[in-house]
Scaffold this motif. Structure first.
Motif, PDB file in Angstrom:
ATOM      1  N   TYR A  45       5.873  -1.753  -5.937  1.00  0.00           N
ATOM      2  CA  TYR A  45       6.429  -2.164  -4.646  1.00  0.00           C
ATOM      3  C   TYR A  45       5.855  -3.506  -4.197  1.00  0.00           C
ATOM      4  O   TYR A  45       6.592  -4.398  -3.737  1.00  0.00           O
ATOM      5  CB  TYR A  45       6.128  -1.120  -3.573  1.00  0.00           C
ATOM      6  CG  TYR A  45       6.898   0.172  -3.701  1.00  0.00           C
ATOM      7  CD1 TYR A  45       8.234   0.191  -4.093  1.00  0.00           C
ATOM      8  CD2 TYR A  45       6.300   1.391  -3.400  1.00  0.00           C
ATOM      9  CE1 TYR A  45       8.938   1.370  -4.197  1.00  0.00           C
ATOM     10  CE2 TYR A  45       6.999   2.578  -3.492  1.00  0.00           C
ATOM     11  CZ  TYR A  45       8.318   2.562  -3.890  1.00  0.00           C
ATOM     12  OH  TYR A  45       9.016   3.735  -3.979  1.00  0.00           O
ATOM     13  N   HIS A  61       7.203  -6.046  -1.247  1.00  0.00           N
ATOM     14  CA  HIS A  61       7.220  -5.101  -0.137  1.00  0.00           C
ATOM     15  C   HIS A  61       5.813  -4.849   0.394  1.00  0.00           C
ATOM     16  O   HIS A  61       4.824  -4.915  -0.352  1.00  0.00           O
ATOM     17  CB  HIS A  61       7.861  -3.776  -0.567  1.00  0.00           C
ATOM     18  CG  HIS A  61       9.258  -3.943  -1.074  1.00  0.00           C
ATOM     19  ND1 HIS A  61      10.278  -4.411  -0.279  1.00  0.00           N
ATOM     20  CD2 HIS A  61       9.804  -3.730  -2.304  1.00  0.00           C
ATOM     21  CE1 HIS A  61      11.394  -4.471  -0.987  1.00  0.00           C
ATOM     22  NE2 HIS A  61      11.129  -4.070  -2.220  1.00  0.00           N
ATOM     23  N   THR A 101       7.311   8.032  -1.000  1.00  0.00           N
ATOM     24  CA  THR A 101       7.578   6.792  -0.269  1.00  0.00           C
ATOM     25  C   THR A 101       8.287   7.059   1.066  1.00  0.00           C
ATOM     26  O   THR A 101       9.451   7.460   1.073  1.00  0.00           O
ATOM     27  CB  THR A 101       8.447   5.842  -1.108  1.00  0.00           C
ATOM     28  OG1 THR A 101       7.935   5.760  -2.436  1.00  0.00           O
ATOM     29  CG2 THR A 101       8.532   4.474  -0.482  1.00  0.00           C
TER      30      THR A 101
END
Length: 257
Positions: free
Chosen positions: A39, A44, A252
């Motif tokens: 990620y 992110h 997540t």
């Protein structure tokens, strides 16, 4: 995300869990770290929630609630073994500028509440109660589409359906009732329908940013479908965490603002 520091399978509340199967916590942590770094490599931001001893399923952060447009709905878990997670995640929400609110009926967060554009697809049948769908609609001001699940292996919506972008989904038709399949085909006529081989490795328990799709690496057929549809699939191995019935998406909790 919450690291699987205390991850184990000490009870069985879904068909994937087998208390006689040993868990390699070091491997689970390494696989989880690889997901977190994936990620971050994609640009992110990843916030971490401290794990709590005695809550082995806390690694499945998606179930913690739904945070969207300033509203933070904290989960109300069906099974007593997971009730403490609601307390821990509500505290984290409050500490990070969110005012957590609860539903009266069982809701298991983004396990069963998936945002697609301006609507919420909401699963029911095994965990989240149908009455919670109306509560979520009132709290968020968004239309909620109820979808009933029928196969206990796909006990949460996020095990049978992936949101790819604001107008595109992928799903496993056999996990749903006839009525739910008809709803999905009406709303998403161009949806990707995934085969059993990929669904049975929780291949649909994936996370998309609209371009990149992080998915369980064993779902090779799904990866090919994603590539043909113009997405960039990125496979990760979360085989150790699959022992608890979760994979990429389960680990997540996405924050929508």
């Amino acid at each position: 995300m919450t690291p699987p520091t205390y991850f184990t399978v000490e009870y069985a509340i879904n068909p994937w869990m087998d208390t006689s199967t040993p868990v390699d916590v070091e491997l689970a942590l390494a696989q989880w770290e690889h997901l977190r770094h994936t990620y971050r490599r994609l640009g992110h931001t990843v916030d971490l929630v401290e794990p709590v001893p005695g809550l082995p399923d806390m690694v499945y952060a998606a179930n913690a609630g739904l945070i969207i447009n300033g509203t933070a709905i904290v989960a109300r878990f069906k099974h007593a073994e997971r009730h403490g997670e609601s307390v821990a995640y509500a505290a984290w929400m409050g500490q990070h500028g969110h005012d957590p609110v609860a539903t009266r009926h069982v809701n298991e967060g983004q396990g069963d509440l998936l945002v697609v554009g301006s609507m919420i697809l909401a699963g029911t049948g095994f965990r989240t109660h149908l009455h919670a769908h109306a509560e979520v609609g009132t709290l968020t001001g968004m239309p909620v589409i109820s979808l009933e699940l029928v196969d206990p292996r796909f006990y949460h919506l996020d095990t049978a359906l992936t949101v790819l972008d604001d107008t595109t989904i992928a799903y496993y038709p056999s996990a749903f009732t006839d009525d739910a399949r008809a709803q999905l085909r009406r709303l998403f006529p161009d949806a990707i329908e995934v085969a059993s081989a990929d669904a049975y490795v929780l291949g649909l328990n994936a996370v998309s940013d609209g371009k990149h799709v992080v998915y369980p690496a064993q779902a090779t057929g799904f990866a090919e479908q994603l590539h043909r549809a113009g997405f960039h699939p990125i496979g990760v191995d979360l085989s150790e965490l699959l022992k608890g019935g979760g994979s990429v998406k389960c680990c997540t909790l996405e924050v929508f603002s």
